[in-house]
Design a protein around this motif. Structure first.
Motif: not given
Length: 585
Positions: A151-160, A192-198, A204-210
């Motif tokens: 959750d914390k890493r995804l929020r950092s990802f989001y802000q970045k 090739g790397g856009v799949s990281v976002f796409e 990864s978001l589906k695995k959280t309780n955000i």
């Protein structure tokens, strides 16, 4: 090859770093100014991470994970001002009053600051290398490494992600007259790397309780990021660039880059000359073995008079035995425990069983330069995974896959695993992360790192790996010839006019590489510079040091002691390690 995701150059951030505390024992090694230098290093790292938040993330310091600062002419000038200030501070220390370890740190900081100024004022790669703006690797690192709760890493990802549209808008202003080969690489790696976002971020978001409302904001920003990344790739594709800059670096820039990147006691010309001599030696040794093996594989058939043709015939015959395309990764996974057992039984050096090594398919954002590589955790992230990245052969035409697998045949595949994993890159980087000097880890020397990996190949065979089979020695000579010809190729291409046909001829006829490998190396030399010289340069310097150390220690010499002592200095340039191990100032 050590490979990490590209860290965008000249990035600035407006946050404060609390600093790292160095082991007090370091200040007690000797040298009256060492204690003062500890304080300086802490302040230096504070300021350095403040300027380079993406690099902080990749080294395992995660306070800046959420920051992405768009750089421009103003921020580049701030980098230069910072470097000049640090050089002034370093000048206040008399190197001779520092402990041995801090002398090396002083040299490393000085080199990096000089390099920073040179890169801004002379190299100017942000104008002609569109892949300087590839930020995907840092995002993938945040997503994949489990250093904090998801959750914390995804929020950092989001802000970045906030500044990604502006990042690429600015990139389009900065890029001028780009190198066509680097432009193509940037397009491929971004798409090739856009799949990281796409895909990856979404999964990864589906695995959280955000909360769902927050998730939706994250998904919306990810879509904006995908649009910006694809938009940049589309802009590059449509860019009219009839007279793009040559990918050849040129003699002047090359010599400077070699000086800063390799930090050798020799010039690039001296290393080139040594490589040419080594090539002659290897050809002689390979010819001897080929004559010895000829009757075993060819019976009474007439032996070719041309020694290069003879060697080539023998190598081609031995290369026919290899794994199937879909078994390449699993074969590597099976090799790792065998190498570990050999190193322990032969007492070559200590292998830490607590550090994980994960073999994985090479991520898309890293593809396009090398078929196998290691990604290691940074000095602040000592518990992170070390990855053995293996390029996939999926979708390759049968002929191309066969050529590649002949290159990485049953003998070479074992040597590849020595180089990349045990006791090569993986082992060296585990030792490097134990070093109390963060500077040596942060500014690790590529020639030492690559040179160690090449050195361990020879060391393993010298100690009986492969049962002293002449076939294994022949193939290792071929593999060593690869490092030698990497150097000849890189210098000949970037400081001269060696063309593609000449390069492929060198690699296939004189280095006995398969066509696919040679073509891949040409692509690599057209999108990188200097790095290919690090293998032979580091290897030569380590072998020379081992010979000198054996002579110094006489009957007290032990290989294990040499290996572990050498690695204990961290990823420092060999020329400085040599001074410490031989007691020469």
């Amino acid at each position: 090859m050590i490979k990490t995701p590209i860290i965008p150059a000249l990035i600035l951030a407006a946050a404060l770093f609390t600093g790292c505390k160095k082991d007090s024992v370091m200040a007690e090694e000797g040298g009256r100014d060492s204690s003062a230098f500890v304080g300086y290093e802490n302040r230096f790292l504070d300021a350095y991470w403040k300027l380079n938040p993406d690099e902080a993330t990749m080294t395992g310091y995660h306070k800046y994970d959420s920051l992405l600062v768009v750089f421009d002419a103003t921020s580049r000038q701030k980098q230069v001002d910072f470097a000049k200030k640090q050089l002034d501070s370093l000048g206040r220390f008399d190197v001779n009053t520092l402990s041995d370890s801090y002398k090396i740190d002083h040299h490393l900081i000085e080199n990096r600051m000089q390099q920073l100024i040179w890169s801004v004022q002379q190299q100017k790669a942000w104008e002609w290398d569109p892949n300087q703006y590839n930020l995907i690797g840092t995002f993938a690192f945040i997503l994949n490494e489990k250093y904090e709760p998801l959750d914390k890493r995804l929020r950092s990802f989001y802000q970045k992600m906030t500044n990604i549209p502006l990042w690429y808008k600015e990139a389009q202003k900065q890029v001028k007259n780009p190198v066509p080969e680097l432009t193509e690489l940037a397009i491929d790696q971004h798409l090739g790397g856009v799949s990281v976002f796409e895909t990856d971020f979404v999964d990864s978001l589906k695995k959280t309780n955000i909360p769902q409302a927050e998730k939706q904001k994250m998904l919306d920003r990810a879509k904006q990021s995908v649009e910006a990344i694809k938009g940049y790739a589309a802009w590059l594709k449509a860019l009219k660039n009839d007279k793009g800059r040559s990918f050849r670096l040129g003699k002047s820039l090359y010599e400077d880059k070699f000086k800063y990147d390799i930090q050798s006691s020799s010039s690039s010309q001296q290393i080139y000359n040594a490589a040419m001599e080594r090539k002659k030696y290897l050809h002689r040794e390979m010819a001897k073995i080929s004559r010895q093996l000829w009757p075993k594989y060819f019976g009474k058939a007439e032996m070719p008079k041309d020694s290069l043709v003879l060697i080539g015939r023998m190598i081609d015959t031995l290369s026919t035995v290899h794994v199937k395309p879909d078994e390449f990764q699993s074969a590597i996974e099976k090799e790792i425990p065998r190498l570990t057992t050999f190193v322990r039984e032969k007492n070559l050096l200590f292998i830490d069983p607590s550090k994980p090594l994960v073999v994985r398919k090479e991520p898309a954002y890293m593809a396009g330069v090398a078929g196998a590589s290691v990604s290691a955790p940074g000095p602040y992230d000592k518990t992170g995974n070390t990855y053995f990245n293996v390029g996939s052969l999926s979708g390759w035409p049968a002929e191309k896959a066969e050529s590649y697998l002949r290159e990485y045949n049953q003998y070479i595949l074992q040597i590849l695993c020595i180089h990349e994993a045990i006791p090569g890159h993986y082992t060296q980087l585990v030792y490097a992360n134990k070093s109390p000097s963060l500077i040596k880890s942060v500014f690790g020397n590529g020639a030492m790192i690559e040179g160690w990996a090449v050195y361990t190949e020879q060391m393993m065979l010298e100690n009986g790996f492969g049962n002293n089979q002449p076939e294994m020695w022949l193939m290792w000579y071929k593999w060593n010839l690869r490092s030698v010809c990497n150097t000849i190729l890189d210098i000949s291409v970037h400081t001269g006019n060696m063309n593609r046909d000449e390069a492929v001829r060198l690699l296939t006829k004189e280095a006995f590489q398969q066509q696919a490998e040679a073509e891949g190396k040409w692509k690599r030399v057209s999108v990188t510079s200097v790095q290919l010289t690090s293998y032979f340069t580091g290897y030569k310097e380590i072998i020379d040091l081992r010979d000198a150390y054996r002579k110094k220690m006489a009957d007290k010499y032990k290989l294990k002691e040499f290996n572990e002592k050498f690695l204990s200095y961290g990823s420092a340039p060999v020329k400085y390690i040599r001074e410490l191990m031989l007691g020469k100032k």
